[in-house]
Design a protein around this motif. Structure first.
Motif, PDB file in Angstrom:
ATOM      1  N   PHE A 133     -30.445 -59.625 -12.030  1.00 14.24           N
ATOM      2  CA  PHE A 133     -29.461 -60.703 -12.024  1.00 14.24           C
ATOM      3  C   PHE A 133     -30.024 -61.926 -11.304  1.00 14.24           C
ATOM      4  CE2 PHE A 133     -26.646 -56.935 -12.318  1.00 14.24           C
ATOM      5  CZ  PHE A 133     -26.067 -57.248 -13.525  1.00 14.24           C
ATOM      6  N   ASP A 134     -29.488 -63.108 -11.670  1.00 14.16           N
ATOM      7  CA  ASP A 134     -30.028 -64.355 -11.108  1.00 14.16           C
ATOM      8  C   ASP A 134     -29.911 -64.393  -9.591  1.00 14.16           C
ATOM      9  OD1 ASP A 134     -30.502 -65.117 -13.629  1.00 14.16           O
ATOM     10  OD2 ASP A 134     -28.674 -66.313 -13.848  1.00 14.16           O
ATOM     11  N   ARG A 135     -28.826 -63.797  -9.063  1.00  8.60           N
ATOM     12  CA  ARG A 135     -28.612 -63.887  -7.621  1.00  8.60           C
ATOM     13  C   ARG A 135     -29.249 -62.734  -6.875  1.00  8.60           C
ATOM     14  NH1 ARG A 135     -22.302 -65.612  -6.876  1.00  8.60           N
ATOM     15  NH2 ARG A 135     -22.281 -67.344  -8.325  1.00  8.60           N
ATOM     16  N   PHE A 136     -29.999 -61.874  -7.556  1.00 11.36           N
ATOM     17  CA  PHE A 136     -30.530 -60.684  -6.899  1.00 11.36           C
ATOM     18  C   PHE A 136     -31.427 -61.062  -5.722  1.00 11.36           C
ATOM     19  CE2 PHE A 136     -33.730 -57.318  -6.473  1.00 11.36           C
ATOM     20  CZ  PHE A 136     -32.878 -56.290  -6.158  1.00 11.36           C
ATOM     21  N   LYS A 137     -31.204 -60.398  -4.591  1.00 10.25           N
ATOM     22  CA  LYS A 137     -31.970 -60.699  -3.374  1.00 10.25           C
ATOM     23  C   LYS A 137     -33.213 -59.829  -3.334  1.00 10.25           C
ATOM     24  CE  LYS A 137     -27.859 -61.483  -0.507  1.00 10.25           C
ATOM     25  NZ  LYS A 137     -27.148 -60.891   0.616  1.00 10.25           N
ATOM     26  N   PHE A 173     -32.568 -59.169   4.523  1.00  9.89           N
ATOM     27  CA  PHE A 173     -31.939 -59.794   3.352  1.00  9.89           C
ATOM     28  C   PHE A 173     -30.492 -60.211   3.626  1.00  9.89           C
ATOM     29  CE2 PHE A 173     -35.161 -56.777   2.024  1.00  9.89           C
ATOM     30  CZ  PHE A 173     -36.003 -57.599   1.328  1.00  9.89           C
ATOM     31  N   CYS A 174     -30.255 -60.794   4.801  1.00 10.77           N
ATOM     32  CA  CYS A 174     -28.911 -61.249   5.111  1.00 10.77           C
ATOM     33  C   CYS A 174     -28.648 -62.627   4.519  1.00 10.77           C
ATOM     34  CB  CYS A 174     -28.683 -61.266   6.613  1.00 10.77           C
ATOM     35  SG  CYS A 174     -29.734 -62.411   7.498  1.00 10.77           S
ATOM     36  N   TRP A 190     -33.778 -67.268  -3.198  1.00 12.28           N
ATOM     37  CA  TRP A 190     -34.073 -65.857  -3.429  1.00 12.28           C
ATOM     38  C   TRP A 190     -34.979 -65.706  -4.643  1.00 12.28           C
ATOM     39  CZ3 TRP A 190     -33.341 -62.686   0.244  1.00 12.28           C
ATOM     40  CH2 TRP A 190     -32.238 -62.773   1.081  1.00 12.28           C
ATOM     41  N   ASP A 229     -23.050 -52.796 -10.052  1.00 12.91           N
ATOM     42  CA  ASP A 229     -23.491 -53.890 -10.906  1.00 12.91           C
ATOM     43  C   ASP A 229     -22.668 -55.149 -10.665  1.00 12.91           C
ATOM     44  OD1 ASP A 229     -25.586 -52.690 -12.084  1.00 12.91           O
ATOM     45  OD2 ASP A 229     -24.583 -52.174 -13.956  1.00 12.91           O
ATOM     46  N   GLU A 258     -23.920 -56.527  -7.480  1.00 12.55           N
ATOM     47  CA  GLU A 258     -25.279 -57.061  -7.583  1.00 12.55           C
ATOM     48  C   GLU A 258     -25.267 -58.423  -8.263  1.00 12.55           C
ATOM     49  OE1 GLU A 258     -27.889 -54.269  -9.391  1.00 12.55           O
ATOM     50  OE2 GLU A 258     -29.573 -55.668  -9.369  1.00 12.55           O
ATOM     51  N   GLU A 259     -24.405 -58.571  -9.264  1.00 12.98           N
ATOM     52  CA  GLU A 259     -24.376 -59.837  -9.987  1.00 12.98           C
ATOM     53  C   GLU A 259     -23.802 -60.960  -9.119  1.00 12.98           C
ATOM     54  OE1 GLU A 259     -21.768 -60.067 -13.355  1.00 12.98           O
ATOM     55  OE2 GLU A 259     -23.315 -61.103 -14.490  1.00 12.98           O
ATOM     56  N   PHE A 306     -23.175 -60.860  -5.516  1.00  6.95           N
ATOM     57  CA  PHE A 306     -23.612 -61.008  -4.125  1.00  6.95           C
ATOM     58  C   PHE A 306     -25.092 -60.738  -3.945  1.00  6.95           C
ATOM     59  CE2 PHE A 306     -19.472 -58.517  -3.969  1.00  6.95           C
ATOM     60  CZ  PHE A 306     -18.723 -59.625  -4.297  1.00  6.95           C
ATOM     61  N   GLY A 307     -25.777 -60.268  -4.968  1.00 10.40           N
ATOM     62  CA  GLY A 307     -27.226 -60.161  -4.891  1.00 10.40           C
ATOM     63  C   GLY A 307     -27.754 -58.828  -4.463  1.00 10.40           C
ATOM     64  N   SER A 308     -26.942 -57.970  -3.864  1.00  9.63           N
ATOM     65  CA  SER A 308     -27.482 -56.689  -3.440  1.00  9.63           C
ATOM     66  C   SER A 308     -26.462 -55.597  -3.730  1.00  9.63           C
ATOM     67  CB  SER A 308     -27.858 -56.710  -1.968  1.00  9.63           C
ATOM     68  OG  SER A 308     -26.788 -57.218  -1.230  1.00  9.63           O
ATOM     69  N   LEU A 360     -26.051 -53.185   0.965  1.00  5.91           N
ATOM     70  CA  LEU A 360     -25.860 -53.963   2.194  1.00  5.91           C
ATOM     71  C   LEU A 360     -25.785 -55.429   1.791  1.00  5.91           C
ATOM     72  CD1 LEU A 360     -28.589 -52.016   4.087  1.00  5.91           C
ATOM     73  CD2 LEU A 360     -26.169 -51.627   4.242  1.00  5.91           C
ATOM     74  N   HIS A 361     -24.556 -55.947   1.721  1.00 10.46           N
ATOM     75  CA  HIS A 361     -24.371 -57.232   1.076  1.00 10.46           C
ATOM     76  C   HIS A 361     -24.455 -58.408   2.027  1.00 10.46           C
ATOM     77  CE1 HIS A 361     -22.779 -54.689  -2.116  1.00 10.46           C
ATOM     78  NE2 HIS A 361     -22.106 -54.094  -1.171  1.00 10.46           N
ATOM     79  N   SER A 362     -23.878 -58.270   3.244  1.00 13.44           N
ATOM     80  CA  SER A 362     -23.716 -59.408   4.169  1.00 13.44           C
ATOM     81  C   SER A 362     -23.083 -60.579   3.444  1.00 13.44           C
ATOM     82  CB  SER A 362     -25.045 -59.851   4.777  1.00 13.44           C
ATOM     83  OG  SER A 362     -25.741 -58.779   5.281  1.00 13.44           O
ATOM     84  N   HIS A 412     -19.435 -64.876  -8.894  1.00 13.05           N
ATOM     85  CA  HIS A 412     -20.094 -65.180 -10.164  1.00 13.05           C
ATOM     86  C   HIS A 412     -19.022 -65.449 -11.227  1.00 13.05           C
ATOM     87  CE1 HIS A 412     -22.795 -64.563 -13.594  1.00 13.05           C
ATOM     88  NE2 HIS A 412     -23.765 -64.857 -12.749  1.00 13.05           N
TER      89      HIS A 412
END
Lengths: 160, 375
Positions: free
Chosen positions: A50-54, A114-115, A129, B149, B152-153, B155-157, B160-162, B174
């Motif tokens: 995904f585009d926002r994946f960290k 990855f905060c 990212w 999923d 992940e889309e 918040f990116g993770s 452990l999202h923070s 999103h």
């Protein structure tokens, strides 16, 4: 007589509940379309995160090898683990003034949690990212990265 | 003349036998060591030994600013990471009297409930596996993947999202978020029937859980047991009802109470909670108001000197955070009241007199997360 009857109803109900559960697993067994597993190392070429994946912190550069980082060090101050180090350099501008620029933006991927505080706090939006996630290496020193590319400079004009 | 001393006759049947379960045992779901004193196969007493994964999070918080503390709270109860973030954010916002935008409150409530469903799905899988059904783990993980999923889309993770930050969120949701959550609800409403067919109605599972590990209401209150475990014993302890935060006061949901207090009752409590969470999601997902995703906060947050306490309902029970501030940008002392730790304290009482195989079932129904116990 009553316990005799109960004995057989218990067996019947037990078998019935087991068959009920088996029917669910059987349904998935005979419908392969419902399989959701990804064949990961084989689908590497088509796998898109995904585009926002960290994945990791990167510093985007434009085609002239320029970035936005001024070397102010706010990202290093905001990092909870000390995974960012800023090495500053002083140059003399053509009109005789001394100016601080960034020499090295050192990023310890091994310490990063990855905060996202560095990216959020950056006043010039120099960091973002990256979607790379295959970070496993044999040598730990490879996890220390220098984010600004060699020979890069800062984008001076905002329109550039 | 040599005196002959007969050795005393040992009656082995009366002797207690100590057995270590863990630290590396699949049914402890982490590194927890339980010294179980057994007689034959019956558990006489149980001593949990904590601290194998102690990282000193409370001490580490004392050097971090309030924004930086968020990413440490993720790592306590990692299965309800968003809810852990929420408690620190609520505390800071209440101490500074910041008005959080309504959009933020809606998003936080939705994400909290998604986290709760994901946590219970994983628990369902692990509980089924503790009872000997490998299929449950695979199905639980498969459905949890849908929520992962969504996370992940947006918040990116995945774990452990923070994602929350004092005053708001790290970024907006999103554009696909609402669509995907609605898809998930229709998907999971069908799949939860499979859960019932496979495990809830299963005769082996019912025989192993009904009447096992009983905790009465008074004992639950005495031990400070909260969450689904406390509610299974009839202890009405839902923080969402009694001290509403977010938009829980605007949504309609039931606090379901059990009567038996046994392992099966705790199982059913979580199954009901997943359905209630879906009901909350359905009420909120179409009504997210427009607006900012964060209130205006200063770059350096300093709490006024004093003591603060805030609690939320995490997936395993009440999560509290207590902060003593001396007016600096870092807290003077930070204490987390984690639900798993209090719930674990009742395990000794629950498992006494039952067989050692029942201990695995009771432990599975407690759903402890070891990093939350040790912090």
């Amino acid at each position: 007589m009553n316990s005799f009857f109960k004995y057989f109803t218990d067996i019947f109900n037990g078998v019935k509940s087991l068959l009920k559960g088996m029917s669910v697993t059987g349904r998935y067994f005979f419908s392969p379309g419902s399989i959701v597993t990804q064949q990961y190392p084989e689908n590497r070429k088509t796998l898109k995160m995904f585009d926002r994946f960290k994945g990791e912190v990167i510093m985007p550069h434009n085609e002239k090898n320029q970035h936005h980082c001024t070397g102010c060090g706010i990202c290093a101050n905001n990092c909870p683990n000390g995974s960012i180090e800023i090495v500053q350099d002083k140059i003399e501008t053509p009109d005789g003034k001394k100016e601080r620029i960034i020499d090295k933006h050192i990023y310890h991927l091994s310490m990063c949690t990855f905060c996202g505080l560095c990216i959020k706090s950056c006043p010039s939006n120099a960091l973002s990212w990256g979607q790379e996630f295959e970070h496993a290496v044999f040598d730990r020193s490879k996890l220390t990265k220098i984010l600004n590319k060699p020979g890069s400079s800062i984008i001076k004009d905002i329109t550039e | 003349m040599k005196e002959v001393i007969n050795p005393p006759v040992r009656n082995i049947e009366d002797e207690e036998y100590h057995i270590n379960i863990g630290p590396q045992h699949p049914s402890t779901h982490g590194v927890l060591r339980m010294v179980v004193s057994i007689q034959g196969e019956t558990v006489k007493s149980l001593k949990p030994h904590c601290g194998y994964i102690h990282r000193g999070i409370e001490k580490m918080c004392e050097k971090d600013t309030y924004q930086q503390i968020i990413h440490l709270t993720d790592r306590m109860d990692y299965l309800s990471a968003h809810i852990n973030n929420h408690v620190v954010c609520l505390l800071v916002e209440r101490a500074l009297e910041v008005a959080v935008p309504e959009r933020v409150q809606y998003i936080r409530t939705i994400v909290d409930e998604l986290t709760r469903i994901a946590s219970h799905q994983l628990w369902w899988g692990c509980f089924g596996m503790d009872m000997g059904g490998q299929t449950c783990l695979l199905y639980g993980m498969r459905d949890r993947e849908k929520i992962m999923d969504i996370f992940e889309e947006s918040f990116g993770s995945r774990l452990l999202h923070s994602y929350y930050t004092p005053g708001g969120l790290m970024g907006d949701i999103h554009p696909n978020f609402q669509k995907r959550v609605k898809e998930f609800i229709t998907y999971f409403r069908k799949k939860i029937h499979d859960y019932d067919n496979i495990l809830t109605g299963n005769v082996i599972m019912q025989e192993r859980t009904k009447g096992v590990g009983i905790l009465t209401k008074e004992e639950a209150i005495d031990y400070g047991v909260t969450g689904p475990i406390g509610r299974a014993s009839g202890f009405s302890c839902d923080v969402r009802k009694y001290h509403p935060y977010g938009v829980y006061d605007k949504v309609d949901f039931k606090e379901i109470l059990g009567t038996q207090g046994d392992t099966f009752s705790r199982y059913m409590m979580r199954m009901h909670e997943m359905r209630e969470s879906m009901k909350i999601l359905e009420q909120l997902i179409d009504n997210i108001p427009a607006g900012d995703y964060s209130a205006k906060m200063k770059a350096v947050i300093k709490l006024p000197a004093g003591e603060y306490y805030q609690r939320v309902e995490a997936a395993r029970g009440e999560l509290g955070v207590y902060v003593v501030s001396d007016g600096n940008k870092t807290p003077y002392r930070m204490k987390f009241r984690s639900s798993s730790f209090s719930n674990l304290s009742a395990l000794d009482h629950m498992s006494r007199g039952f067989k050692i195989a029942d201990l695995i079932a009771i432990g599975g129904s407690l759903d402890y997360v070891i990093p939350d116990i040790d912090r």
